[in-house]
Design a protein around this motif. Structure first.
Motif, mmCIF file in Angstrom:
data_model
loop_
_atom_site.group_PDB
_atom_site.id
_atom_site.type_symbol
_atom_site.label_atom_id
_atom_site.label_comp_id
_atom_site.label_asym_id
_atom_site.label_seq_id
_atom_site.Cartn_x
_atom_site.Cartn_y
_atom_site.Cartn_z
ATOM 1 N N THR B 93 0.833 -1.200 0.000
ATOM 2 C CA THR B 93 0.000 0.000 0.000
ATOM 3 C C THR B 93 0.873 1.256 0.000
ATOM 4 O O THR B 93 2.044 1.193 0.334
ATOM 5 C CB THR B 93 -0.886 0.036 1.267
ATOM 6 O OG1 THR B 93 -0.085 -0.321 2.392
ATOM 7 C CG2 THR B 93 -2.060 -0.902 1.172
ATOM 8 N N GLU B 101 -7.929 6.374 -1.484
ATOM 9 C CA GLU B 101 -7.033 6.644 -2.616
ATOM 10 C C GLU B 101 -6.287 5.385 -3.043
ATOM 11 O O GLU B 101 -6.077 5.134 -4.230
ATOM 12 C CB GLU B 101 -6.027 7.737 -2.250
ATOM 13 C CG GLU B 101 -6.626 9.121 -2.215
ATOM 14 C CD GLU B 101 -5.634 10.182 -1.793
ATOM 15 O OE1 GLU B 101 -5.593 11.231 -2.431
ATOM 16 O OE2 GLU B 101 -4.903 9.970 -0.802
ATOM 17 N N ASN B 102 -5.894 4.573 -2.050
ATOM 18 C CA ASN B 102 -5.241 3.305 -2.366
ATOM 19 C C ASN B 102 -6.185 2.388 -3.127
ATOM 20 O O ASN B 102 -5.797 1.753 -4.112
ATOM 21 C CB ASN B 102 -4.754 2.626 -1.087
ATOM 22 C CG ASN B 102 -3.355 3.070 -0.673
ATOM 23 O OD1 ASN B 102 -2.367 2.508 -1.129
ATOM 24 N ND2 ASN B 102 -3.277 4.088 0.153
ATOM 25 N N LEU B 105 -6.543 3.532 -6.627
ATOM 26 C CA LEU B 105 -5.389 3.146 -7.458
ATOM 27 C C LEU B 105 -5.567 1.715 -7.954
ATOM 28 O O LEU B 105 -5.312 1.401 -9.113
ATOM 29 C CB LEU B 105 -4.097 3.244 -6.644
ATOM 30 C CG LEU B 105 -3.484 4.615 -6.431
ATOM 31 C CD1 LEU B 105 -2.357 4.526 -5.418
ATOM 32 C CD2 LEU B 105 -2.955 5.181 -7.733
ATOM 33 N N ALA B 106 -6.021 0.846 -7.029
ATOM 34 C CA ALA B 106 -6.208 -0.564 -7.381
ATOM 35 C C ALA B 106 -7.348 -0.740 -8.377
ATOM 36 O O ALA B 106 -7.304 -1.597 -9.247
ATOM 37 C CB ALA B 106 -6.478 -1.387 -6.125
ATOM 38 N N ARG B 108 -8.056 1.084 -10.736
ATOM 39 C CA ARG B 108 -7.623 1.456 -12.086
ATOM 40 C C ARG B 108 -6.477 0.595 -12.599
ATOM 41 O O ARG B 108 -5.822 0.933 -13.576
ATOM 42 C CB ARG B 108 -7.239 2.942 -12.083
ATOM 43 C CG ARG B 108 -8.463 3.839 -12.034
ATOM 44 C CD ARG B 108 -8.182 5.199 -11.434
ATOM 45 N NE ARG B 108 -9.396 6.008 -11.362
ATOM 46 C CZ ARG B 108 -10.347 5.853 -10.446
ATOM 47 N NH1 ARG B 108 -10.216 4.936 -9.518
ATOM 48 N NH2 ARG B 108 -11.419 6.630 -10.451
ATOM 49 N N ARG B 109 -6.253 -0.521 -11.961
ATOM 50 C CA ARG B 109 -5.208 -1.451 -12.411
ATOM 51 C C ARG B 109 -5.559 -1.968 -13.793
ATOM 52 O O ARG B 109 -6.689 -2.376 -14.049
ATOM 53 C CB ARG B 109 -5.107 -2.614 -11.425
ATOM 54 C CG ARG B 109 -4.050 -3.634 -11.758
ATOM 55 C CD ARG B 109 -3.668 -4.439 -10.528
ATOM 56 N NE ARG B 109 -4.816 -5.001 -9.832
ATOM 57 C CZ ARG B 109 -5.440 -6.105 -10.228
ATOM 58 N NH1 ARG B 109 -5.038 -6.750 -11.292
ATOM 59 N NH2 ARG B 109 -6.467 -6.563 -9.560
ATOM 60 N N GLY B 110 -4.576 -1.918 -14.697
ATOM 61 C CA GLY B 110 -4.805 -2.420 -16.047
ATOM 62 C C GLY B 110 -5.514 -1.434 -16.954
ATOM 63 O O GLY B 110 -5.828 -1.723 -18.094
ATOM 64 N N LYS B 111 -5.766 -0.236 -16.431
ATOM 65 C CA LYS B 111 -6.460 0.767 -17.227
ATOM 66 C C LYS B 111 -5.505 1.929 -17.466
ATOM 67 O O LYS B 111 -4.671 2.218 -16.610
ATOM 68 C CB LYS B 111 -7.679 1.241 -16.429
ATOM 69 C CG LYS B 111 -8.542 2.274 -17.090
ATOM 70 C CD LYS B 111 -9.640 2.710 -16.126
ATOM 71 C CE LYS B 111 -10.256 4.019 -16.521
ATOM 72 N NZ LYS B 111 -9.359 5.165 -16.477
ATOM 73 N N MET B 161 -7.462 -4.726 -2.199
ATOM 74 C CA MET B 161 -6.986 -4.061 -3.415
ATOM 75 C C MET B 161 -6.635 -5.082 -4.491
ATOM 76 O O MET B 161 -6.921 -4.894 -5.673
ATOM 77 C CB MET B 161 -5.764 -3.192 -3.100
ATOM 78 C CG MET B 161 -6.091 -1.941 -2.312
ATOM 79 S SD MET B 161 -4.634 -1.198 -1.554
ATOM 80 C CE MET B 161 -3.694 -0.767 -3.013
ATOM 81 N N ALA B 162 -5.994 -6.177 -4.066
ATOM 82 C CA ALA B 162 -5.561 -7.199 -5.024
ATOM 83 C C ALA B 162 -6.755 -7.873 -5.690
ATOM 84 O O ALA B 162 -6.679 -8.288 -6.841
ATOM 85 C CB ALA B 162 -4.692 -8.238 -4.318
#
Lengths: 311, 265
Positions: B93, B101-102, B105-106, B108-111, B161-162
């Motif tokens: 993190t 916010e964390n 961020l997660a 939007r992973r892969g975007k 998040m994962a």
């Protein structure tokens, strides 16, 4: 010694103006040092680059806004160079910054053609000038113009660091491993951060040459230390009341203004201003050391905590 | 879902510190497999996970996730398919950023990250609901900085998040090793909940033999950069720690010499 308080009083608007201009540079330093967690020494060169480009553009008949834009882009390119040296070529950030800074010295000489170029503010229209500090027409008053520019820049940065891209930049500085695990290209964000920072620094340099009426190849010498001084002074004084990101940037600008106010006092006291850079370095070193000392020597072990158990 | 074919990795080749961490390893995971990985220190467990995650490139072999060959994809590009939780609670993190916010961020992973808002208002309600699953009271601390959370809370958040973007593969690298036993149990419980909820294909490294047996539908043991033992289905359900130690001796011809694993049984 005869010290006239009115002389000091009279010199303060100038100090504030200089503080505002260097405050923009300090915001650039804040972006690399505080957000990206990189000490970027490019700024010593890119400040002068911004100034050089601005003077050459203006004296060649370009509008002051075009000149400012060109200077900003030149700063971006300088940041890009450092970024590529750091990410693509794997050179440690500090060394990458030094390499760019040294290169920029030559580049700046090429841009200006000589080491010092005057900018006659009687002939050319400029945005800010030390002659217009006490101008009564508000829109021509240098202090007012600088204040507006600063507020607009802070607003833009506040917006940017709230975007997806800005958040990925903040995450990169905070935790690169996590950032990559979340799909952030940390090399890209580092380069972007360095470009943004040096764009601001060059923009500040472009304002500075207008303000002082000349550009000098050495004008950026020690800029990083002044930037850091502004950051640490701003943080030390305002960190308890300014928690919001925009206010933290504002604190950096205030730090810069305080720095130049102190400089004026030192001048007023007729102390040797040649030593001011030394004092600045010492103050920055002490401020940077405080958090370390606090953790090492003054931390009280918690009752039954690990630190206690070790003793 | 995951297909590893003959991968090898040698660190510091040609020097005194040369270390063959992975030696021609092959492993195939079916959709929905929950595989636990055990082995002594230096067995190659973390190396295997890092190879899949793309921390560095493998020397030989290929890795495919959901039919996509990721062998030559950089770490941040692979992240699109992977959810990761690390051993160190600090790694997963961003400490200076808020909980929401964390999560954003997660999310939007892969975007491609654009100049759109970093976090939308409607996301907050979603995160509030998601954090309730953890049962740690974090749903009322959305704007708190993650640096203020405990190690267990941070690991739980990292898990969330994962799994936020439904990864093709969840990689857990001894994610409870740095936690106290009670917190570790809680984080494992959350892991189980999330894996079952989304039927995630999971690769979980653990030092704890009992956990390795208790969780998942398949268990692999590693030694010297090889998979020396692979057990699944009914056979795994009936496995005991003694069986595991016996197997280890049988395959390796030596005692299982990892105090941490033995002590934690």
């Amino acid at each position: 010694m005869n010290l006239d308080i009115f002389v000091l009083f009279n010199s303060m608007p100038g100090a504030v103006a200089q503080g505002l201009i260097w405050g923009i540079m300090a915001i650039g330093v804040y972006i690399t040092y505080k957000i990206l967690d990189v000490a970027d020494l490019t700024v010593d060169g890119s400040l002068a680059t911004g100034g050089a480009v601005c003077v050459v553009m203006i004296t060649n008949g370009y509008d002051v806004w075009i000149a400012l834009l060109a200077a900003t882009i030149a700063g971006m390119l300088a940041g890009f160079a450092t970024g590529i040296l750091h990410t693509f070529m794997g050179i440690p950030a500090i060394l990458a910054g030094i390499l760019t800074q040294i290169s920029l010295y030559s580049v700046n000489l090429v841009i200006m053609g000589k080491s010092n170029l005057p900018l006659n503010t009687n002939i050319y229209k400029v945005l800010v000038s030390l002659r217009n500090i006490k101008e009564s027409i508000l829109t021509k008053n240098t202090l007012f113009v600088l204040a507006i520019i600063t507020v607009v820049l802070i607003a833009i940065l506040y917006w940017f660091f709230g975007t997806e891209l800005g958040c990925s930049l903040r995450a990169t500085g905070c935790n690169p491993n996590m950032s990559r695990a979340q799909g952030i290209n940390t090399n890209f964000t580092k380069v972007l951060g360095l470009m943004l920072s040096n764009a601001l620094v060059a923009f500040s340099g472009a304002l500075l040459v207008q303000y002082q009426g000349f550009s000098d190849v050495n004008m950026g010498r020690g800029a990083i230390v002044i930037g850091l001084a502004a950051v640490v002074i701003g943080e030390a004084i305002f960190s308890r009341i300014f928690r919001n990101f925009a206010l933290q940037l504002l604190a950096t600008v205030f730090g810069s203004i305080i720095y130049y106010a102190v400089f004026q006092v030192v001048t007023w006291l007729r102390l040797d201003t040649d030593l001011f850079k030394l004092f600045t370095a010492i103050i920055v070193a002490l401020f940077l050391a405080f958090p370390y000392w606090k953790g090492k020597y003054f931390s009280k072990p918690k009752k039954g905590g690990k630190a206690h158990a070790r003793n | 879902m995951l297909e590893i074919k003959n991968i090898s990795k040698t660190f510091n080749p040609g020097t005194l510190n040369e270390k063959c961490a992975l030696n021609n390893v092959s492993l195939t995971l079916e959709d929905g497999d929950f595989v636990t990985v055990i082995g002594g220190n230096g067995a190659g467990k973390s190396t295997l996970l890092n190879a899949v995650a793309g921390t560095w490139y493998v020397d030989e072999g290929s890795i495919s996730v959901d039919g996509i060959n990721v062998t030559k994809l950089s770490e941040h590009k692979r992240a699109k398919y992977l959810g990761r939780v690390f051993q160190d609670p600090m790694t997963g993190t961003a400490a200076t950023m808020g909980i929401e916010e964390n999560l954003a961020l997660a999310k939007r992973r892969g975007k491609l990250r654009t100049l759109a808002r970093g976090i939308h208002h409607k996301e907050r309600a979603e995160y509030h609901e998601l954090l309730k699953i953890l049962d740690l009271g974090l749903e009322n601390r959305l704007t708190s900085k993650v640096g203020l959370l405990s190690g267990g809370q941070r690991q739980a958040l990292t898990l969330l998040m994962a799994s936020l973007k439904k990864p093709k593969l969840l990689l857990l690298d001894e994610h409870t090793a740095a936690l106290d036993p009670k917190t570790a149990a809680k984080v494992l419980e959350i892991t189980q909940t999330l894996v079952e909820r989304d039927n995630l294909t999971t690769l979980m490294i653990t030092h704890n033999m009992r956990d390795a047996i208790h969780y998942g539908n398949r268990l692999i043991m590693m030694m010297n950069g090889n998979i020396i033992f692979d057990i699944k289905g009914e056979e795994k359900k009936n496995l005991t720690v003694e069986d595991l130690l016996h197997k280890f001796q049988l395959v390796s011809g030596e005692q299982f010499a990892d105090d941490k694993a033995l002590l934690s049984k």
